[in-house]
Motif scaffolding. Structure first.
Motif, PDB file in Angstrom:
ATOM      1  N   MET A 110       0.834  -1.123  -0.162  1.00 60.73           N
ATOM      2  CA  MET A 110       0.131   0.078   0.154  1.00 60.73           C
ATOM      3  C   MET A 110       0.748   1.376  -0.064  1.00 60.73           C
ATOM      4  O   MET A 110       1.750   1.487   0.704  1.00 60.73           O
ATOM      5  CB  MET A 110      -1.000  -0.012   1.239  1.00 60.73           C
ATOM      6  N   GLU A 111       0.821   2.008  -1.190  1.00 62.40           N
ATOM      7  CA  GLU A 111       1.651   3.204  -1.150  1.00 62.40           C
ATOM      8  C   GLU A 111       0.532   4.456  -1.581  1.00 62.40           C
ATOM      9  O   GLU A 111      -0.201   4.413  -2.284  1.00 62.40           O
ATOM     10  CB  GLU A 111       2.713   3.019  -2.257  1.00 62.40           C
ATOM     11  N   LEU A 112       1.181   5.564  -0.974  1.00 66.02           N
ATOM     12  CA  LEU A 112       0.414   6.841  -1.610  1.00 66.02           C
ATOM     13  C   LEU A 112       1.314   7.297  -2.787  1.00 66.02           C
ATOM     14  O   LEU A 112       2.737   7.339  -2.581  1.00 66.02           O
ATOM     15  CB  LEU A 112       0.607   7.843  -0.302  1.00 66.02           C
ATOM     16  N   LYS A 113       0.625   7.543  -3.887  1.00 65.46           N
ATOM     17  CA  LYS A 113       1.322   7.952  -5.004  1.00 65.46           C
ATOM     18  C   LYS A 113       2.132   9.224  -5.037  1.00 65.46           C
ATOM     19  O   LYS A 113       3.049   9.064  -5.458  1.00 65.46           O
ATOM     20  CB  LYS A 113       0.206   8.308  -6.025  1.00 65.46           C
ATOM     21  N   THR A 114       1.807  10.238  -4.435  1.00 69.22           N
ATOM     22  CA  THR A 114       2.579  11.408  -4.091  1.00 69.22           C
ATOM     23  C   THR A 114       3.907  11.132  -3.337  1.00 69.22           C
ATOM     24  O   THR A 114       4.981  11.740  -3.650  1.00 69.22           O
ATOM     25  CB  THR A 114       1.623  12.503  -3.336  1.00 69.22           C
ATOM     26  N   ILE A 115       3.759  10.372  -2.293  1.00 71.79           N
ATOM     27  CA  ILE A 115       4.663  10.029  -1.282  1.00 71.79           C
ATOM     28  C   ILE A 115       5.836   8.994  -2.102  1.00 71.79           C
ATOM     29  O   ILE A 115       7.164   9.450  -2.083  1.00 71.79           O
ATOM     30  CB  ILE A 115       4.405   9.335  -0.025  1.00 71.79           C
ATOM     31  N   GLU A 116       5.205   8.492  -2.974  1.00 71.97           N
ATOM     32  CA  GLU A 116       6.101   7.473  -4.137  1.00 71.97           C
ATOM     33  C   GLU A 116       6.781   8.196  -4.811  1.00 71.97           C
ATOM     34  O   GLU A 116       8.204   8.052  -4.965  1.00 71.97           O
ATOM     35  CB  GLU A 116       5.229   6.508  -4.816  1.00 71.97           C
ATOM     36  N   GLU A 117       6.187   9.447  -5.289  1.00 73.88           N
ATOM     37  CA  GLU A 117       6.843  10.307  -6.422  1.00 73.88           C
ATOM     38  C   GLU A 117       7.851  11.133  -5.763  1.00 73.88           C
ATOM     39  O   GLU A 117       9.265  11.133  -6.273  1.00 73.88           O
ATOM     40  CB  GLU A 117       5.949  11.080  -6.987  1.00 73.88           C
ATOM     41  N   LEU A 118       7.723  11.393  -4.590  1.00 71.32           N
ATOM     42  CA  LEU A 118       8.529  12.353  -3.815  1.00 71.32           C
ATOM     43  C   LEU A 118       9.874  11.436  -3.379  1.00 71.32           C
ATOM     44  O   LEU A 118      11.085  11.768  -3.503  1.00 71.32           O
ATOM     45  CB  LEU A 118       7.794  12.752  -2.485  1.00 71.32           C
ATOM     46  N   LYS A 119       9.384  10.335  -3.026  1.00 72.06           N
ATOM     47  CA  LYS A 119      10.671   9.370  -2.424  1.00 72.06           C
ATOM     48  C   LYS A 119      11.499   9.222  -3.527  1.00 72.06           C
ATOM     49  O   LYS A 119      12.732   9.047  -3.548  1.00 72.06           O
ATOM     50  CB  LYS A 119       9.975   8.029  -2.153  1.00 72.06           C
ATOM     51  N   GLU A 120      11.276   8.954  -4.877  1.00 76.21           N
ATOM     52  CA  GLU A 120      11.955   8.862  -6.112  1.00 76.21           C
ATOM     53  C   GLU A 120      12.823   9.815  -6.355  1.00 76.21           C
ATOM     54  O   GLU A 120      13.972   9.621  -6.709  1.00 76.21           O
ATOM     55  CB  GLU A 120      11.096   8.702  -7.256  1.00 76.21           C
ATOM     56  N   ILE A 121      12.191  11.161  -5.982  1.00 77.05           N
ATOM     57  CA  ILE A 121      12.856  12.377  -6.306  1.00 77.05           C
ATOM     58  C   ILE A 121      13.981  12.586  -5.364  1.00 77.05           C
ATOM     59  O   ILE A 121      15.377  12.877  -5.598  1.00 77.05           O
ATOM     60  CB  ILE A 121      12.099  13.585  -6.562  1.00 77.05           C
ATOM     61  N   HIS A 139      15.622  10.564  -3.524  1.00 78.09           N
ATOM     62  CA  HIS A 139      16.491   9.337  -3.788  1.00 78.09           C
ATOM     63  C   HIS A 139      17.557   9.652  -4.888  1.00 78.09           C
ATOM     64  O   HIS A 139      18.525   9.055  -4.773  1.00 78.09           O
ATOM     65  CB  HIS A 139      15.786   8.249  -4.170  1.00 78.09           C
ATOM     66  N   TYR A 140      17.189  10.769  -5.748  1.00 78.87           N
ATOM     67  CA  TYR A 140      18.488  11.109  -6.411  1.00 78.87           C
ATOM     68  C   TYR A 140      19.480  11.797  -6.012  1.00 78.87           C
ATOM     69  O   TYR A 140      20.599  11.779  -6.357  1.00 78.87           O
ATOM     70  CB  TYR A 140      17.858  12.292  -7.323  1.00 78.87           C
ATOM     71  N   GLY A 199      19.347   6.822   0.503  1.00 77.44           N
ATOM     72  CA  GLY A 199      18.884   5.564  -0.083  1.00 77.44           C
ATOM     73  C   GLY A 199      17.170   5.724  -0.187  1.00 77.44           C
ATOM     74  O   GLY A 199      16.611   6.562   0.381  1.00 77.44           O
ATOM     75  N   LEU A 200      16.810   4.684  -0.599  1.00 72.79           N
ATOM     76  CA  LEU A 200      15.126   4.585  -0.672  1.00 72.79           C
ATOM     77  C   LEU A 200      14.529   4.686   0.645  1.00 72.79           C
ATOM     78  O   LEU A 200      13.354   5.405   0.772  1.00 72.79           O
ATOM     79  CB  LEU A 200      14.763   3.283  -1.258  1.00 72.79           C
ATOM     80  N   LYS A 201      15.083   4.025   1.670  1.00 66.33           N
ATOM     81  CA  LYS A 201      14.519   3.906   3.069  1.00 66.33           C
ATOM     82  C   LYS A 201      14.536   5.468   3.472  1.00 66.33           C
ATOM     83  O   LYS A 201      13.494   5.883   4.219  1.00 66.33           O
ATOM     84  CB  LYS A 201      15.370   3.232   4.016  1.00 66.33           C
ATOM     85  N   SER A 202      15.766   6.251   3.390  1.00 66.05           N
ATOM     86  CA  SER A 202      15.845   7.538   4.119  1.00 66.05           C
ATOM     87  C   SER A 202      14.960   8.380   3.082  1.00 66.05           C
ATOM     88  O   SER A 202      14.458   9.460   3.658  1.00 66.05           O
ATOM     89  CB  SER A 202      17.472   7.982   3.718  1.00 66.05           C
ATOM     90  N   ALA A 203      14.870   8.207   1.756  1.00 69.34           N
ATOM     91  CA  ALA A 203      13.917   9.067   1.110  1.00 69.34           C
ATOM     92  C   ALA A 203      12.521   8.920   1.516  1.00 69.34           C
ATOM     93  O   ALA A 203      11.798   9.961   1.536  1.00 69.34           O
ATOM     94  CB  ALA A 203      14.026   8.737  -0.426  1.00 69.34           C
ATOM     95  N   GLU A 204      12.091   7.844   1.905  1.00 67.30           N
ATOM     96  CA  GLU A 204      10.879   7.672   2.446  1.00 67.30           C
ATOM     97  C   GLU A 204      10.470   8.162   3.667  1.00 67.30           C
ATOM     98  O   GLU A 204       9.502   8.869   3.874  1.00 67.30           O
ATOM     99  CB  GLU A 204      10.494   6.085   2.519  1.00 67.30           C
TER     100      GLU A 204
END
Ligand SMILES: [Zn+2]
Length: 197
Positions: free
Chosen positions: A1-12, A14-15, A20-25
């Motif tokens: 279960m993921e919130l789409k906005t949080i997912e997008e923010l996390k991806e950015i 992470h750049y 890392g992905l965990k910290s980005a989240e």
């Protein structure tokens, strides 16, 4: 279960280097808990970043209204440190023992990464040397193979000019980046610089 906005923010997020992905989240959820004003300030700082911080057309440093280096008339304009990045120039500035000018190449020559002469501010360096009145050029590119290659390449270009050319002394950890050298090591490598001619 993921919130789409949080997912997008996390991806950015992470750049960003070393996020890392965990910290980005975690950062994305922390942003979600911030108040509206802080979020608006943050978003306006980010969206105006390229408008407010530009690259100095002379030395390649980041600047706001004025360039710290080129627009400071109290600087000794007879010596020039050539560095890989703006952060390296700041590392020298923090030593408070050098008051000359800087030239930021924007990288090192690297055939493996496809970085050639045209990708760096080498032409700009040569035209500055022609126009300005430098008596010494200190080659302070990174203590890596690419940094050494770059320093030697520039030294060769300047071979026939009546200017002193020096390279930072060894003692810097080979393979590392200048920005991460401690101040004492950096100061020693500057003070003990070797004259190539
Ligand atoms: Zn400048």
């Amino acid at each position: 279960m993921e919130l789409k906005t949080i997912e997008e923010l996390k991806e950015i997020l992470h750049y960003l280097p070393s996020i890392g992905l965990k910290s980005a989240e975690r950062m994305a959820y922390q942003l979600l808990e911030m108040d509206e004003i802080t979020l608006q300030n943050l978003s306006s700082l980010i969206s105006n970043l390229h408008k407010n911080v530009t690259v100095c057309p002379i030395c390649g440093a980041y600047k706001e209204e004025k360039c710290f280096f080129c627009d400071d008339e109290s600087r000794d304009n007879t010596s020039l440190i050539v560095v890989t990045s703006f952060k390296d120039a700041l590392a020298f500035e923090n030593l408070k023992s050098y008051h000359g000018k800087y030239h930021i190449l924007g990288g090192n020559l690297s055939p493996t990464k496809g970085i050639g002469v045209n990708e760096l501010r080498i032409d700009l360096l040569l035209s500055r040397i022609e126009k300005e009145n430098f008596q010494e050029i200190i080659l302070a590119t990174d203590p890596t193979i690419d940094g050494e290659t770059t320093a030697l390449y520039i030294a060769k270009l300047l071979e026939n000019l009546p200017i002193k050319i020096s390279r930072l002394a060894y003692g810097l950890p080979m393979g590392g980046h200048l920005t991460y050298a401690d101040e004492l090591t950096l100061l020693r490598s500057l003070e003990g610089r070797k004259f190539l001619k």
